[in-house]
Every structure is written in C-alpha cells, then in structure tokens.
Write a protein that holds these residues in place. Structure first.
Motif, PDB file in Angstrom:
ATOM      1  N   THR A   1      -3.248  -2.389  -2.248  1.00 11.99           N
ATOM      2  CA  THR A   1      -4.584  -2.568  -1.700  1.00 11.99           C
ATOM      3  C   THR A   1      -4.489  -3.181  -0.300  1.00 11.99           C
TER       4      THR A   1
ATOM      5  N   ASP B   1      -9.851   7.143  -7.659  1.00 13.43           N
ATOM      6  CA  ASP B   1      -9.813   6.049  -6.682  1.00 13.43           C
ATOM      7  C   ASP B   1      -8.530   6.000  -5.865  1.00 13.43           C
TER       8      ASP B   1
ATOM      9  N   GLY C   1      -7.382   7.520  -3.366  1.00 18.19           N
ATOM     10  CA  GLY C   1      -7.500   7.627  -1.915  1.00 18.19           C
ATOM     11  C   GLY C   1      -7.970   6.360  -1.238  1.00 18.19           C
ATOM     12  N   HIS C   2      -8.351   5.341  -2.022  1.00 19.94           N
ATOM     13  CA  HIS C   2      -8.862   4.095  -1.453  1.00 19.94           C
ATOM     14  C   HIS C   2      -7.763   3.078  -1.191  1.00 19.94           C
ATOM     15  N   PHE C   3      -6.536   3.393  -1.569  1.00 24.39           N
ATOM     16  CA  PHE C   3      -5.468   2.407  -1.436  1.00 24.39           C
ATOM     17  C   PHE C   3      -4.818   2.473  -0.060  1.00 24.39           C
ATOM     18  N   ARG C   4      -4.182   1.356   0.299  1.00 23.77           N
ATOM     19  CA  ARG C   4      -3.493   1.241   1.583  1.00 23.77           C
ATOM     20  C   ARG C   4      -2.180   2.032   1.582  1.00 23.77           C
TER      21      ARG C   4
ATOM     22  N   THR D   1      -5.744  14.705  -2.162  1.00 19.15           N
ATOM     23  CA  THR D   1      -6.110  13.422  -1.546  1.00 19.15           C
ATOM     24  C   THR D   1      -4.943  12.850  -0.765  1.00 19.15           C
TER      25      THR D   1
ATOM     26  N   VAL E   1      -2.753   9.985   1.020  1.00 15.82           N
ATOM     27  CA  VAL E   1      -2.529   8.546   0.835  1.00 15.82           C
ATOM     28  C   VAL E   1      -1.726   8.057   2.031  1.00 15.82           C
TER      29      VAL E   1
END
Length: 311
Positions: A184, A263, A265-268, A287, A289
């Motif tokens: 994250t 979810d 694609g929301h990670f760092r 997606t 990353v």
C-alpha cells in the motif's frame, strides 16, 4: 503454491540410496506425499528450521507421526555429497533441493531427495492471469499438483507468466508456485492475502525481517532435530537496513488481510515470493500494477539479510 517445480533433476535418492523402480512405485501410483523445496548455496539454506518444521507438521497431520529433522538433514547432505559428476551442483554446494516425504504402505515413510541445478528468480516483471481455483489442503505443500499445473498452463496459453489463484468470491490466494504480496502507499504496508494458501518459507522469513528490531546482521538460527508447526506471519514493522551509502528503504508494515481481485489496481506495488526470491508483478489480467523499484529494493535488502543455515 505447492509442488510444481520444473528444475531439471541430476540426482534422486530415496532413504539414502539412488532411487529405483521399487522405491518410487508407491509415490508414482498413489500420488501421496508432502514436500519442501529449497535453494542451497555453498551448502547452506535460508530458513532451514522452517523447512524442517513444515515437513514435521505435515507428517503429523497426514500420517500421525513426527519426522526426525536430523534424519532429513542427513538425507539431504548425503544426496548433495553423492550427486554424480559432471552434473555436480553439490561440488560447489549450490543446488535446488527438493525433499519429498511419502508413505511406503507399511506404516512408515520414506524420504526422497532430488538434486538439481541452482535456480534464480525470473527477471520479471510478471503478468498474472486470475483463475478461480483453490488447492486442496492449501496449508500443506503436497504432491497433488495437477490443478496448479493445469491452471498455470491455461494462464501461459493466454499470454501470461502464471495464474493468480482466487476464490469464487474473488479473494486472492496465491500463484501456482509462490506467495503474492501487495504494498500500500500510505502508510506503506506489505499485505499478504489471507485467502486459502500456503505460508511459504520465503514469506515467513520476510515477515520475520519486517519486525521491529530486526537488523541486516546475520543471526544464528536454532535448527531443531524435530520442530513444531510453522505459524502464519503476524503484523510486523521494519525499516529494512541499507548498506553504507545506500538510501534507506521505506517504512514497511507487514500483515495478513483480505485482498479482493477487484482492488489489485489500487496498490503501490505487487510481488511474488518463493525459494527463488522476489519478483515484481506489473499486470493482473488487464489491470496494470506499478513496479516500485524503491519498495522492491527494500524488500530484497530485507530478504538478503536473512542468515544462511548450514545443512
């Protein structure tokens, strides 16, 4: 994440002697056994105690008996020492070692040790194809790997490097051969998905190094002859130690919690981890990353700080 390993074999022993047809008949026909795979360098391995505990725990659960860790070490040493030339990774002490424990049909177990060339992590980054599948008995590293092989093959046929196994409800579990971790942004956390999966040795070692007070200095690990169960990683925090003159990595906190496919694609950042090391992930299905080199460097420093244990 179980028994799939395509490393070429150079030598196979069962109970301390070269494997013959009779030695392998039960394993080949019954497909019943559990295992661990390790990367050996100069006769040493990271996390030897965890490998021995994995085997002992599985043996107790599957066959109701303890497994002598000292005997397992003896079998590995013998196989390394007797690997025939010219295919002799044992000559330099570098090898991929796969140890399989399986029932003989007489109430006891045999120990198979295979020796192959040392293996390094893929260059990466990896592209993963999500497929709905859960390994049976996912907490055990066992020889029942048809599902992993099949779904890995499906993923490669679709142009990906491997499959990302998810539940029917869309919870992320693992890849066919590795744990997956997500990072994250704020606060910086390593999230290990808590879907049904194996607690890999590399995952456990990373978590250990991501604990308050962990350092980059090697420390002595106690390697018991008979060991207890490997437990899942607990929440942990570290600033991975940096070499002199090297920029210190970000503060990382490690924990297990649900990760949904929707979810990712929301990670760092995302990465896979197994005995070969750490490899970044840059795409899951369609997606993208991000590949965060600073985070990856911090993770690799943390793993590099794990001490090597003499077999």
């Amino acid at each position: 994440m179980g028994s799939v390993d395509m490393t070429p074999l150079t030598h196979v022993e069962v109970d301390g002697h070269p494997a013959g047809v009779d030695d392998l008949r039960h394993l080949a026909l019954a497909n019943d056994g559990h295992l661990t795979t390790m990367q050996v360098r100069a006769g040493r391995v990271r996390g030897l105690a965890l490998h021995l505990r994995r085997l002992d725990r599985a043996n107790q659960e599957l066959y109701g008996t303890y497994l002598d860790g000292g005997l397992v070490r003896d079998r590995i040493r013998h196989a390394l020492a007797t690997t025939p030339a010219p295919h002799g990774p044992a000559e330099s002490g570098d090898a991929t070692v796969r140890t399989v424990v399986f029932p003989t049909g007489t109430g006891s177990v045999s120990i198979l040790v295979s020796i192959g060339p040392p293996a390094e992590p893929a260059a990466g980054p990896l592209r993963l194809c999500s497929l709905r599948y859960q390994r049976p008995f996912p907490h055990i590293k066992h020889v029942g790997s048809f599902g992993q092989i099949h779904f890995g093959r499906l993923a490669r046929g679709r142009g990906f490097d491997d499959a990302l196994l998810v539940t029917g409800e869309g919870l992320v579990c693992e890849t066919t051969v590795a744990n997956i971790g997500f990072v994250t942004a704020s606060p910086a956390r390593v999230i290990w998905p808590d879907g049904p999966s194996l607690v890999g040795v590399t995952m456990a070692l990373l978590d250990e190094r991501l604990r308050p007070g962990a350092t980059a200095e090697p420390v002595a690990h106690q390697v018991p002859a008979a060991a207890t169960a490997v437990t899942a990683p607990a929440t942990a925090t570290i600033v991975p130690a940096a070499a002199a003159g090297e920029e210190r990595g970000p503060l990382l906190e490690s924990r297990r919690e649900p990760v949904r496919l929707a979810d990712v694609g929301h990670f760092r950042a995302a990465f896979v981890a197994n005995a070969r090391g750490i490899v970044p992930v840059d795409r899951i299905d369609t997606t993208p990353v991000p590949v965060n080199e600073t985070v990856l460097a911090a993770l690799r420093r943390a793993y590099a700080s794990v001490p090597w244990d003499e077999i």
